[in-house]
Write a protein that holds these residues in place. Structure first.
Motif, PDB file in Angstrom:
ATOM      1  N   GLN A   1       0.830  -1.206   0.000  1.00  0.00           N
ATOM      2  CA  GLN A   1       0.000   0.000   0.000  1.00  0.00           C
ATOM      3  C   GLN A   1       0.869   1.263   0.000  1.00  0.00           C
ATOM      4  OE1 GLN A   1      -2.970  -2.020  -0.586  1.00  0.00           O
ATOM      5  NE2 GLN A   1      -3.694  -0.058   0.210  1.00  0.00           N
TER       6      GLN A   1
ATOM      7  N   SER B   1       3.877   1.524  -1.287  1.00  0.00           N
ATOM      8  CA  SER B   1       4.452   1.669  -2.621  1.00  0.00           C
ATOM      9  C   SER B   1       3.436   2.245  -3.601  1.00  0.00           C
ATOM     10  CB  SER B   1       4.955   0.302  -3.110  1.00  0.00           C
ATOM     11  OG  SER B   1       5.464   0.392  -4.415  1.00  0.00           O
ATOM     12  N   SER B   2       2.205   1.762  -3.525  1.00  0.00           N
ATOM     13  CA  SER B   2       1.162   2.262  -4.427  1.00  0.00           C
ATOM     14  C   SER B   2       0.887   3.742  -4.190  1.00  0.00           C
ATOM     15  CB  SER B   2      -0.121   1.459  -4.239  1.00  0.00           C
ATOM     16  OG  SER B   2       0.089   0.088  -4.516  1.00  0.00           O
ATOM     17  N   SER B   3       0.843   4.138  -2.924  1.00  0.00           N
ATOM     18  CA  SER B   3       0.576   5.542  -2.606  1.00  0.00           C
ATOM     19  C   SER B   3       1.727   6.439  -3.037  1.00  0.00           C
ATOM     20  CB  SER B   3       0.320   5.690  -1.101  1.00  0.00           C
ATOM     21  OG  SER B   3      -0.829   4.964  -0.720  1.00  0.00           O
TER      22      SER B   3
ATOM     23  N   ASN C   1       3.719   5.860  -5.531  1.00  0.00           N
ATOM     24  CA  ASN C   1       3.752   5.915  -7.001  1.00  0.00           C
ATOM     25  C   ASN C   1       2.798   6.967  -7.559  1.00  0.00           C
ATOM     26  OD1 ASN C   1       5.683   3.905  -7.195  1.00  0.00           O
ATOM     27  ND2 ASN C   1       4.176   2.254  -7.384  1.00  0.00           N
TER      28      ASN C   1
END
Length: 271
Positions: free
Chosen positions: A232, A234-236, A238
């Motif tokens: 989560q 990493s996704s945020s 990105n």
């Protein structure tokens, strides 16, 4: 040490002339090495970004506050996965570390010439590679997900647990082992009644301590695709969702503090 002065009186000096010269030479060598290393680092550094870092940090802080509190409803499963990665990885590593430790300890190994070096090699090999590297390798082999994170944590922890445990085995009281051996007990009975009871407190402490460390390590495995709350994060990152990033960091901080408190209580109860 005393050194004779010209008038015959003793003068106390910390080092002899030879020791002082060697000490100065050591400091000069250290400074020369530092200067060379600093020159290499300086040449590879873009100093414009370094001087601009305070402004960038202030800008990110402004964007990240306040945290996006409503996003916390989506962090329940990831933080649960993180706890599972740490716990299952620790349990697997302990199951594998125990036999490796007994094979590595000089007083319990069946062969100091052949088996002990192999066990020590396993300990060194699993400790020398970071869990993130293990996760990257495992993701390439078995694919991304929580399972890769569990195995990465387990492999990384084998060497740590086995090293501390085999040192504890080597420090046991030999008198107790000799007394049980004198009764005609078998090798397994000597191990069960003479060695295991002596190392159980150390084993429990090692297990809790490693679990506490694995909580921290498992929070970042998601950055490489090994599941958990790091995914989560990493996704945020990105999508530059800084309010979500700040909330995730707060959740990680709370999880680590709780794990530290739990491990301290358990170690206190054991010791």
């Amino acid at each position: 040490m005393p050194v004779k002065h010209q008038n015959g009186t003793d003068i106390w000096r910390r080092r002899t002339t030879k020791q002082s010269v060697a000490h100065s030479a050591m400091w000069l060598t250290g400074l020369a090495i530092f200067a060379v290393c600093w020159q290499q680092i300086s040449n590879a550094t873009t100093w414009f970004f370094v001087w601009d870092a305070p402004r960038i940090a202030s800008d990110i802080w402004t964007r990240a506050t306040p945290p996006r509190w409503e996003y916390i409803s989506q962090l329940g499963r990831p933080i649960w996965d993180t706890l599972n990665i740490a716990t299952l990885g620790t349990l697997i590593s302990l199951c594998l570390a125990v036999p490796v430790a007994f094979l590595a300890a000089s007083n319990t190994t069946p062969s100091r010439l052949f088996i002990r070096p192999i066990a020590l090699l396993i300990i060194v090999a699993t400790r020398s590679i970071n869990s993130l590297i293990w996760a990257l390798l495992l993701i390439a082999i078995i694919g991304p997900g929580v399972f890769a994170g569990v195995i990465a944590i387990a492999i990384r922890s084998i060497g740590f647990c086995a090293k501390l445990l085999y040192e504890a085995i080597e420090e046991i009281d030999a008198v107790q082992v000799e007394a049980i051996t004198a009764t005609g007990a078998s090798r397994w009975q000597v191990m069960a009644y003479g060695i295991v009871p002596q190392i159980m407190p150390a084993f429990a402490g090692i297990a809790v301590f490693r679990w506490d460390i694995n909580i921290r390590e498992s929070t970042v495995l998601g950055l490489v695709g090994a599941g958990g709350i790091g995914l989560q994060l990493s996704s945020s990152l990105n999508v530059l969702a800084w309010p979500q990033v700040s909330l995730i960091l707060l959740v990680i901080l709370v999880a680590v503090v709780i794990s530290e408190w739990v491990s301290a209580k358990v170690r206190g109860a054991i010791i």
